[in-house]
Enzyme design. Structure first.
Site, PDB file in Angstrom:
ATOM      1  N   CYS A  33       2.758   3.448  -3.101  1.00  0.00           N
ATOM      2  CA  CYS A  33       3.827   3.330  -2.103  1.00  0.00           C
ATOM      3  C   CYS A  33       4.753   2.137  -2.338  1.00  0.00           C
ATOM      4  O   CYS A  33       5.770   2.014  -1.675  1.00  0.00           O
ATOM      5  CB  CYS A  33       3.211   3.188  -0.719  1.00  0.00           C
ATOM      6  N   ASP A  35       4.043  -1.019  -1.720  1.00  0.00           N
ATOM      7  CA  ASP A  35       3.761  -2.156  -0.844  1.00  0.00           C
ATOM      8  C   ASP A  35       3.069  -3.283  -1.628  1.00  0.00           C
ATOM      9  O   ASP A  35       2.457  -3.035  -2.657  1.00  0.00           O
ATOM     10  CB  ASP A  35       2.874  -1.718   0.330  1.00  0.00           C
ATOM     11  N   CYS A  58       1.891  -1.119   5.158  1.00  0.00           N
ATOM     12  CA  CYS A  58       1.663  -0.335   6.373  1.00  0.00           C
ATOM     13  C   CYS A  58       0.538  -0.939   7.217  1.00  0.00           C
ATOM     14  O   CYS A  58      -0.099  -1.913   6.813  1.00  0.00           O
ATOM     15  CB  CYS A  58       1.285   1.074   5.969  1.00  0.00           C
ATOM     16  N   CYS A 102      -4.223   2.669   0.552  1.00  0.00           N
ATOM     17  CA  CYS A 102      -3.784   1.407   1.157  1.00  0.00           C
ATOM     18  C   CYS A 102      -4.870   0.343   1.042  1.00  0.00           C
ATOM     19  O   CYS A 102      -4.569  -0.849   0.999  1.00  0.00           O
ATOM     20  CB  CYS A 102      -3.450   1.610   2.623  1.00  0.00           C
TER      21      CYS A 102
END
Ligand code: FES
Length: 125
Positions: A33, A35, A58, A102
């Site tokens: 993603c 991040d 996130c 994540c």
């Protein structure tokens, strides 16, 4: 959806911030993603005396970052190295499948910070 623990760590993240003149810094980006997470370490006698993190990601990334700092504070470097992404996700009571990627940020950034510390030790002799 998210477990209570995830929501708690996301809403009240522990150990957010930076350490001045840290003994080790680790930064990783999530290839899925984009991040980013950064971990700062203060090491004393081979133990993690203090740890802080900054995460641009996130809610799950913030929760896993927060959890990893709680898991390793006061631990030896060897013990901290044994913490895996899976350990972190389990400590949070699990993450939804689509959010598992994540959790990669947290342990990877921790391990990168420990490696950075060892590198600095070698340079300074
Ligand atoms: Fe990027 Fe979760 S969506 S770390």
């Amino acid at each position: 959806m998210y477990s209570e623990k995830v929501m708690d760590h996301f809403t009240y993240p522990r150990n957010v911030g930076e350490i001045e003149n840290p003994d080790g810094v680790g930064e990783v980006g999530n290839t899925v993603c984009g991040d980013v997470m950064k971990i700062f370490l203060r090491i004393k006698d081979d133990r993690i005396e203090d740890i802080k993190f900054k995460t641009f990601g996130c809610g799950a990334a913030i929760a896993t970052s927060s959890m990893v700092t709680e898991l390793v504070i006061g631990k030896t470097l060897q013990e901290a190295k044994e913490i895996s992404n899976k350990t972190v996700a389990e400590a949070l009571g699990g993450l939804p499948c689509q959010k598992m990627h994540c959790s990669n940020l947290a342990a990877d950034a921790l391990h990168a910070a420990i490696d950075d510390y060892h590198k600095k030790q070698k340079v300074s002799g």
